[in-house]
Design a protein around this motif. Structure first.
Motif, PDB file in Angstrom:
ATOM      1  N   LEU A 193       0.857  -1.176   0.000  1.00 23.69           N
ATOM      2  CA  LEU A 193       0.000   0.000   0.000  1.00 23.69           C
ATOM      3  C   LEU A 193       0.896   1.230   0.000  1.00 23.69           C
ATOM      4  O   LEU A 193       1.521   1.555   1.000  1.00 23.69           O
ATOM      5  CB  LEU A 193      -0.906  -0.017   1.238  1.00 23.69           C
ATOM      6  N   LEU A 194       1.001   1.892  -1.157  1.00 24.10           N
ATOM      7  CA  LEU A 194       1.883   3.052  -1.272  1.00 24.10           C
ATOM      8  C   LEU A 194       1.419   4.219  -0.410  1.00 24.10           C
ATOM      9  O   LEU A 194       2.227   4.974   0.115  1.00 24.10           O
ATOM     10  CB  LEU A 194       1.983   3.516  -2.723  1.00 24.10           C
ATOM     11  N   ASN A 195       0.117   4.378  -0.284  1.00 22.89           N
ATOM     12  CA  ASN A 195      -0.447   5.451   0.514  1.00 22.89           C
ATOM     13  C   ASN A 195      -1.811   4.966   0.987  1.00 22.89           C
ATOM     14  O   ASN A 195      -2.502   4.264   0.248  1.00 22.89           O
ATOM     15  CB  ASN A 195      -0.573   6.718  -0.339  1.00 22.89           C
ATOM     16  N   GLU A 196      -2.211   5.346   2.186  1.00 21.38           N
ATOM     17  CA  GLU A 196      -3.476   4.845   2.706  1.00 21.38           C
ATOM     18  C   GLU A 196      -4.664   5.213   1.829  1.00 21.38           C
ATOM     19  O   GLU A 196      -5.654   4.494   1.794  1.00 21.38           O
ATOM     20  CB  GLU A 196      -3.700   5.296   4.144  1.00 21.38           C
ATOM     21  N   CYS A 197      -4.566   6.296   1.060  1.00 18.14           N
ATOM     22  CA  CYS A 197      -5.681   6.692   0.201  1.00 18.14           C
ATOM     23  C   CYS A 197      -5.887   5.706  -0.950  1.00 18.14           C
ATOM     24  O   CYS A 197      -6.981   5.639  -1.510  1.00 18.14           O
ATOM     25  CB  CYS A 197      -5.484   8.102  -0.336  1.00 18.14           C
ATOM     26  N   VAL A 231      -8.269  13.357   3.287  1.00 21.78           N
ATOM     27  CA  VAL A 231      -8.970  14.594   3.647  1.00 21.78           C
ATOM     28  C   VAL A 231      -9.444  15.358   2.407  1.00 21.78           C
ATOM     29  O   VAL A 231     -10.331  16.198   2.503  1.00 21.78           O
ATOM     30  CB  VAL A 231      -8.091  15.507   4.535  1.00 21.78           C
ATOM     31  N   PHE A 232      -8.870  15.061   1.266  1.00 21.38           N
ATOM     32  CA  PHE A 232      -9.293  15.709   0.028  1.00 21.38           C
ATOM     33  C   PHE A 232     -10.394  14.922  -0.679  1.00 21.38           C
ATOM     34  O   PHE A 232     -10.892  15.339  -1.721  1.00 21.38           O
ATOM     35  CB  PHE A 232      -8.100  15.922  -0.910  1.00 21.38           C
ATOM     36  N   VAL A 274      -2.840  13.865  -6.964  1.00 19.03           N
ATOM     37  CA  VAL A 274      -1.789  12.853  -6.806  1.00 19.03           C
ATOM     38  C   VAL A 274      -2.387  11.455  -6.671  1.00 19.03           C
ATOM     39  O   VAL A 274      -1.740  10.465  -7.004  1.00 19.03           O
ATOM     40  CB  VAL A 274      -0.895  13.197  -5.591  1.00 19.03           C
ATOM     41  N   HIS A 275      -3.627  11.357  -6.219  1.00 20.70           N
ATOM     42  CA  HIS A 275      -4.260  10.055  -5.998  1.00 20.70           C
ATOM     43  C   HIS A 275      -4.159   9.112  -7.204  1.00 20.70           C
ATOM     44  O   HIS A 275      -3.749   7.960  -7.050  1.00 20.70           O
ATOM     45  CB  HIS A 275      -5.717  10.223  -5.561  1.00 20.70           C
ATOM     46  N   PRO A 276      -4.498   9.547  -8.418  1.00 17.55           N
ATOM     47  CA  PRO A 276      -4.396   8.622  -9.561  1.00 17.55           C
ATOM     48  C   PRO A 276      -2.963   8.156  -9.816  1.00 17.55           C
ATOM     49  O   PRO A 276      -2.753   7.027 -10.271  1.00 17.55           O
ATOM     50  CB  PRO A 276      -4.915   9.436 -10.753  1.00 17.55           C
ATOM     51  N   ILE A 277      -1.995   8.981  -9.484  1.00 12.64           N
ATOM     52  CA  ILE A 277      -0.593   8.579  -9.658  1.00 12.64           C
ATOM     53  C   ILE A 277      -0.243   7.481  -8.667  1.00 12.64           C
ATOM     54  O   ILE A 277       0.394   6.486  -9.031  1.00 12.64           O
ATOM     55  CB  ILE A 277       0.342   9.800  -9.512  1.00 12.64           C
TER      56      ILE A 277
END
Length: 132
Positions: free
Chosen positions: A88-92, A100-101, A107-110
């Motif tokens: 998991l690269l980032n929790e999002c 929060v966004f 950046v999410h799709p990246i």
């Protein structure tokens, strides 16, 4: 970003066992020595890989460890996730609602694409191919 030392040691151990042969039992002391893994660390790793169904273990005078599957059926992803859990690269990436966004982050799709590429690469790399 860096994989854990434990995952690196696990990959080394499985690579070593791949070279030993499919049904060949090998003493953990030999794996530790040859792959430069602290023996106490290796014991924990072997346990985790065994629970994940990647290694067979047996105790006693003729005991040791061996691969539980053909090296073609064991991937880098299998080993890394057996040790570190799901990538998991980032929790999002795992749950966009945690951000929060809330889905409006450029950046999410990246992160999502990068994680998918990494997981795909690890999934397609098996230990038989690494042994060549």
């Amino acid at each position: 970003m860096q994989i854990t030392r434990q995952a690196d040691y696990a990959i080394r151990a499985v690579r070593y066992l791949t070279h030993q042969g499919a049904n060949q039992r090998t003493a953990t002391s030999m794996v530790a020595k040859e792959m430069k893994i602290p023996p106490s660390f290796l014991a924990k790793i072997v346990s985790q890989l065994s629970i994940a169904g990647l290694l067979h273990t047996s105790r006693g005078a003729r005991g040791g460890v061996s691969l539980a599957r053909d090296p073609k059926e064991i991937t880098l992803l299998d080993v890394v996730e057996a040790i570190d859990g799901p990538i998991l690269l980032n929790e999002c990436v795992g749950n966009p609602a945690d951000c929060v966004f809330n889905g409006e982050c450029p950046v999410h799709p990246i992160w999502v694409d990068t994680q998918q590429e990494l997981v795909a690469r690890l999934r397609k790399t098996n230990f038989a191919s690494l042994a060549k």
